[in-house]
Scaffold this motif. Structure first.
Motif, short mmCIF file in Angstrom:
data_model
loop_
_atom_site.label_atom_id
_atom_site.label_comp_id
_atom_site.label_asym_id
_atom_site.label_seq_id
_atom_site.Cartn_x
_atom_site.Cartn_y
_atom_site.Cartn_z
N UNK A 42 55.23 -20.71 1.39
CA UNK A 42 54.78 -21.77 0.49
C UNK A 42 55.84 -22.08 -0.55
N UNK A 43 56.41 -21.03 -1.14
CA UNK A 43 57.46 -21.24 -2.13
C UNK A 43 58.68 -21.93 -1.52
N UNK A 44 59.00 -21.57 -0.30
CA UNK A 44 60.13 -22.21 0.39
C UNK A 44 59.85 -23.70 0.62
N UNK A 49 60.99 -29.28 -1.08
CA UNK A 49 60.43 -30.60 -1.38
C UNK A 49 59.42 -31.08 -0.37
N UNK A 50 58.63 -30.19 0.18
CA UNK A 50 57.59 -30.56 1.14
C UNK A 50 56.23 -30.13 0.59
N UNK A 55 50.91 -27.16 0.54
CA UNK A 55 49.45 -27.08 0.35
C UNK A 55 48.77 -26.49 1.59
N UNK A 56 49.17 -26.96 2.74
CA UNK A 56 48.58 -26.45 3.98
C UNK A 56 48.89 -24.97 4.17
N UNK A 57 50.12 -24.57 3.86
CA UNK A 57 50.51 -23.17 4.05
C UNK A 57 49.80 -22.25 3.07
N UNK A 58 49.60 -22.68 1.84
CA UNK A 58 48.92 -21.81 0.88
C UNK A 58 47.47 -21.61 1.28
N UNK A 59 46.84 -22.66 1.81
CA UNK A 59 45.44 -22.53 2.21
C UNK A 59 45.30 -21.70 3.47
N UNK A 60 46.12 -21.98 4.46
CA UNK A 60 46.00 -21.30 5.75
C UNK A 60 46.72 -19.96 5.76
N UNK A 61 48.01 -19.97 5.42
CA UNK A 61 48.84 -18.77 5.59
C UNK A 61 48.64 -17.71 4.55
#
Length: 92
Positions: A42-44, A49-50, A55-61
């Protein structure tokens, strides 16, 4: 601090988290390492700049997937029976 340094720090966190997932014998620790990997990804995404992907990665991953693994581990541990204790109770 240059953005390249942040990129490499995030990459190092992802590699470290992935290695810990594989090497840890403790399942709960492996799930926390998986969550760490999702957080570093998520930080990456934020650094690159994506924001939609972040948002999707923080929720799912980082939240949903580790939570599902923790529930599955809890369910599997609840079903496991100790045969020796069952045999001792039957003999008594």
């Amino acid at each position: 601090m240059s953005f390249w340094v942040l990129d490499y720090l995030c990459l190092a966190g992802i590699v470290l988290g992935g290695a810990l997932v594989v090497w840890l014998d403790n399942l709960l620790g492996a799930v926390m390492a998986l969550s760490w990997t999702g957080l570093c990804m998520t930080l990456l995404f934020v650094v690159l700049g994506a924001p939609d992907d972040a948002h999707a990665e923080i929720v799912v991953g980082a939240i949903a997937l580790p939570a599902l693994y923790l529930v599955a581990i809890g369910k599997c541990r609840a079903v496991v029976h100790d045969r020796e204790l069952d045999e001792e109770k039957a003999d008594a």
